[in-house]
Design an enzyme around this catalytic site. Structure first.
Site, PDB file in Angstrom:
ATOM      1  N   PRO A 174       0.819  -1.221   0.000  1.00  0.00           N
ATOM      2  CA  PRO A 174       0.000   0.000   0.000  1.00  0.00           C
ATOM      3  C   PRO A 174       0.853   1.272   0.000  1.00  0.00           C
ATOM      4  O   PRO A 174       0.376   2.333  -0.403  1.00  0.00           O
ATOM      5  CB  PRO A 174      -0.811  -0.104   1.302  1.00  0.00           C
ATOM      6  CG  PRO A 174      -0.762  -1.546   1.693  1.00  0.00           C
ATOM      7  CD  PRO A 174       0.534  -2.082   1.161  1.00  0.00           C
ATOM      8  N   GLU A 221       1.754  -9.070   8.227  1.00  0.00           N
ATOM      9  CA  GLU A 221       2.049  -7.658   8.474  1.00  0.00           C
ATOM     10  C   GLU A 221       3.116  -7.118   7.534  1.00  0.00           C
ATOM     11  O   GLU A 221       3.356  -5.915   7.504  1.00  0.00           O
ATOM     12  CB  GLU A 221       2.458  -7.447   9.933  1.00  0.00           C
ATOM     13  CG  GLU A 221       1.383  -7.851  10.928  1.00  0.00           C
ATOM     14  CD  GLU A 221      -0.011  -7.334  10.556  1.00  0.00           C
ATOM     15  OE1 GLU A 221      -0.193  -6.113  10.479  1.00  0.00           O
ATOM     16  OE2 GLU A 221      -0.909  -8.164  10.323  1.00  0.00           O
ATOM     17  N   ARG A 273      -2.386  -7.875 -21.093  1.00  0.00           N
ATOM     18  CA  ARG A 273      -3.318  -7.539 -22.164  1.00  0.00           C
ATOM     19  C   ARG A 273      -2.731  -6.535 -23.149  1.00  0.00           C
ATOM     20  O   ARG A 273      -3.249  -6.372 -24.246  1.00  0.00           O
ATOM     21  CB  ARG A 273      -4.642  -7.022 -21.595  1.00  0.00           C
ATOM     22  CG  ARG A 273      -4.522  -5.762 -20.809  1.00  0.00           C
ATOM     23  CD  ARG A 273      -5.860  -5.350 -20.217  1.00  0.00           C
ATOM     24  NE  ARG A 273      -6.804  -4.926 -21.244  1.00  0.00           N
ATOM     25  CZ  ARG A 273      -6.769  -3.750 -21.868  1.00  0.00           C
ATOM     26  NH1 ARG A 273      -5.819  -2.884 -21.580  1.00  0.00           N
ATOM     27  NH2 ARG A 273      -7.666  -3.448 -22.784  1.00  0.00           N
ATOM     28  N   ASP A 322      -9.578   1.643 -24.931  1.00  0.00           N
ATOM     29  CA  ASP A 322     -10.151   1.668 -23.596  1.00  0.00           C
ATOM     30  C   ASP A 322      -9.925   2.994 -22.894  1.00  0.00           C
ATOM     31  O   ASP A 322      -9.132   3.815 -23.318  1.00  0.00           O
ATOM     32  CB  ASP A 322      -9.522   0.578 -22.730  1.00  0.00           C
ATOM     33  CG  ASP A 322      -9.745  -0.789 -23.322  1.00  0.00           C
ATOM     34  OD1 ASP A 322     -10.732  -0.956 -24.040  1.00  0.00           O
ATOM     35  OD2 ASP A 322      -8.919  -1.671 -23.050  1.00  0.00           O
TER      36      ASP A 322
HETATM   37  C1  9WO Z   1      -1.308  -4.132   7.903  1.00  0.00           C
HETATM   38  C2  9WO Z   1      -1.730  -3.207   8.841  1.00  0.00           C
HETATM   39  C3  9WO Z   1      -2.359  -3.358  10.067  1.00  0.00           C
HETATM   40  C4  9WO Z   1      -2.676  -2.206  10.777  1.00  0.00           C
HETATM   41  C5  9WO Z   1      -2.404  -0.945  10.255  1.00  0.00           C
HETATM   42  C6  9WO Z   1      -1.787  -0.813   9.018  1.00  0.00           C
HETATM   43  C7  9WO Z   1      -1.468  -1.962   8.341  1.00  0.00           C
HETATM   44  N1  9WO Z   1      -0.905  -2.089   7.177  1.00  0.00           N
HETATM   45  C8  9WO Z   1      -0.787  -3.403   6.913  1.00  0.00           C
HETATM   46  C9  9WO Z   1      -0.204  -3.845   5.714  1.00  0.00           C
HETATM   47  O1  9WO Z   1       0.204  -3.040   4.897  1.00  0.00           O
HETATM   48  N2  9WO Z   1      -0.147  -5.177   5.512  1.00  0.00           N
HETATM   49  C10 9WO Z   1       0.347  -5.658   4.269  1.00  0.00           C
HETATM   50  C11 9WO Z   1      -0.555  -6.743   3.741  1.00  0.00           C
HETATM   51  C12 9WO Z   1       1.747  -6.174   4.286  1.00  0.00           C
HETATM   52  C13 9WO Z   1       2.192  -6.406   2.856  1.00  0.00           C
HETATM   53  C14 9WO Z   1       1.154  -7.215   2.061  1.00  0.00           C
HETATM   54  N3  9WO Z   1      -0.182  -6.788   2.351  1.00  0.00           N
HETATM   55  C15 9WO Z   1      -0.869  -5.949   1.535  1.00  0.00           C
HETATM   56  C16 9WO Z   1      -0.519  -5.481   0.293  1.00  0.00           C
HETATM   57  N4  9WO Z   1      -2.045  -5.407   1.852  1.00  0.00           N
HETATM   58  N5  9WO Z   1      -2.441  -4.595   0.883  1.00  0.00           N
HETATM   59  C17 9WO Z   1      -1.546  -4.618  -0.078  1.00  0.00           C
HETATM   60  C18 9WO Z   1      -1.646  -3.818  -1.254  1.00  0.00           C
HETATM   61  C19 9WO Z   1      -0.678  -3.875  -2.233  1.00  0.00           C
HETATM   62  C20 9WO Z   1      -0.803  -3.065  -3.362  1.00  0.00           C
HETATM   63  N6  9WO Z   1      -1.843  -2.234  -3.497  1.00  0.00           N
HETATM   64  C21 9WO Z   1      -2.794  -2.157  -2.553  1.00  0.00           C
HETATM   65  C22 9WO Z   1      -2.713  -2.935  -1.410  1.00  0.00           C
END
Ligand code: 9WO
Length: 258
Positions: A107, A134, A173, A188
């Site tokens: 994220p 995590e 794609r 698109d």
């Molecule tokens: C867990 C967490 C818990 C409490 C507060 C903040 C927090 N952040 C995370 C977190 O980022 N966990 C991730 C789970 C660890 C790496 C893999 N995970 C993930 C990737 N969740 N969401 C994504 C992601 C990747 C790309 N685009 C959007 C979301």
């Protein structure tokens, strides 16, 4: 004529079972297969991509196949250790001589945009690392530099697997030969050169359904009129729903290698 070799895409994950349904369907499936031309079955295009999904657990250094440990500093959840990630990257990278562009789906990454997808579609090899729980120990991320950190949206998931599949879908794609007819990809929403307008609405048979009629212009055979109507619809929708797309400068900056 021997075309360009297929794009190689690796995914490193603790949940490899999440991938086959997506990679084994629709365009992502067809792109990985040789495809005979319908008019001339002797004319076969080779695969344009190959997928290699690797279980990080296979690189655990213990008989329990454990690859995660509690977080230093405390807090809930587990952190994936450096060693299995490092060993897996070294092993899969040794399976093909071409340099891999390393990608971490998190994220905190740079937002995925169509220009970034187009850049990645031009590379010979992509290596995606999907964290889970995590996260991954920061030290192995540092040692894997240069690594592109990419986000597919501002929400937290349980892991990077779905984002990796989103990125794979968006890239594959675009590969020449992946689609049935070669021009569909370039019409698109977000295609280059179209000033990033949202798509116009679409209609098909029947001409009247539950009292709703297809817009007359689409039945007219007037191709210039149809194109003008579609452009107007696209512009109107973009102004209403995503004015930010019209405001911003054309190409968001592309993250340099870390
Ligand atoms: C867990 C967490 C818990 C409490 C507060 C903040 C927090 N952040 C995370 C977190 O980022 N966990 C991730 C789970 C660890 C790496 C893999 N995970 C993930 C990737 N969740 N969401 C994504 C992601 C990747 C790309 N685009 C959007 C979301």
């Amino acid at each position: 004529m021997a075309g360009t070799p297929p794009l190689r895409i690796d995914a490193l994950t603790l949940f490899p079972e999440m991938f086959p349904g997506v990679l084994g369907s629709s365009i992502l499936k067809r792109a990985a297969e040789p495809l005979a031309h319908p008019a001339d079955p002797t004319n076969v295009r080779p695969p344009v991509v190959s997928y290699h999904v690797t279980n990080l657990r296979d690189y655990a250094d213990n008989k329990h196949q454990k690859v995660d440990q509690p977080s230093f500093g405390g807090g809930p959840g587990m952190v994936i250790q450096c060693q299995p990630v490092w060993d897996a990257v070294q092993d899969v990278e040794s399976q093909d001589q071409r340099p891999a562009t390393r990608i971490l789906l998190i994220p905190q990454g740079v937002p995925l945009t169509q220009p970034l997808v187009e850049e990645l579609a031009g590379l010979p090899r992509l290596l995606m690392i999907a964290g889970h729980y995590e996260g991954i120990d920061q030290r192995v991320i540092e040692k894997l530099a240069p690594i592109r950190e990419i986000s597919v949206g501002d929400y937290v998931l349980s892991g990077g697997e779905l984002p990796a599949m989103i990125l794979i879908d968006a890239v594959v794609r675009l590969l020449p030969g992946a689609l049935g007819h070669e021009d569909s990809a370039h019409q698109d929403s977000f295609s280059p050169g179209d000033k990033r307008l949202l798509d116009h609405p679409h209609y098909t048979r029947p001409r009247s359904w539950q009292g709703l009629d297809v817009p007359e212009v689409l039945l007219s055979g007037n191709h210039a009129g149809i194109q003008a109507w579609r452009e107007h619809q696209a512009r109107q929708r973009t102004e209403e729903r995503r004015p930010d797309l019209l405001d911003r400068p054309a190409d968001p900056p592309i993250q340099p290698d870390a």
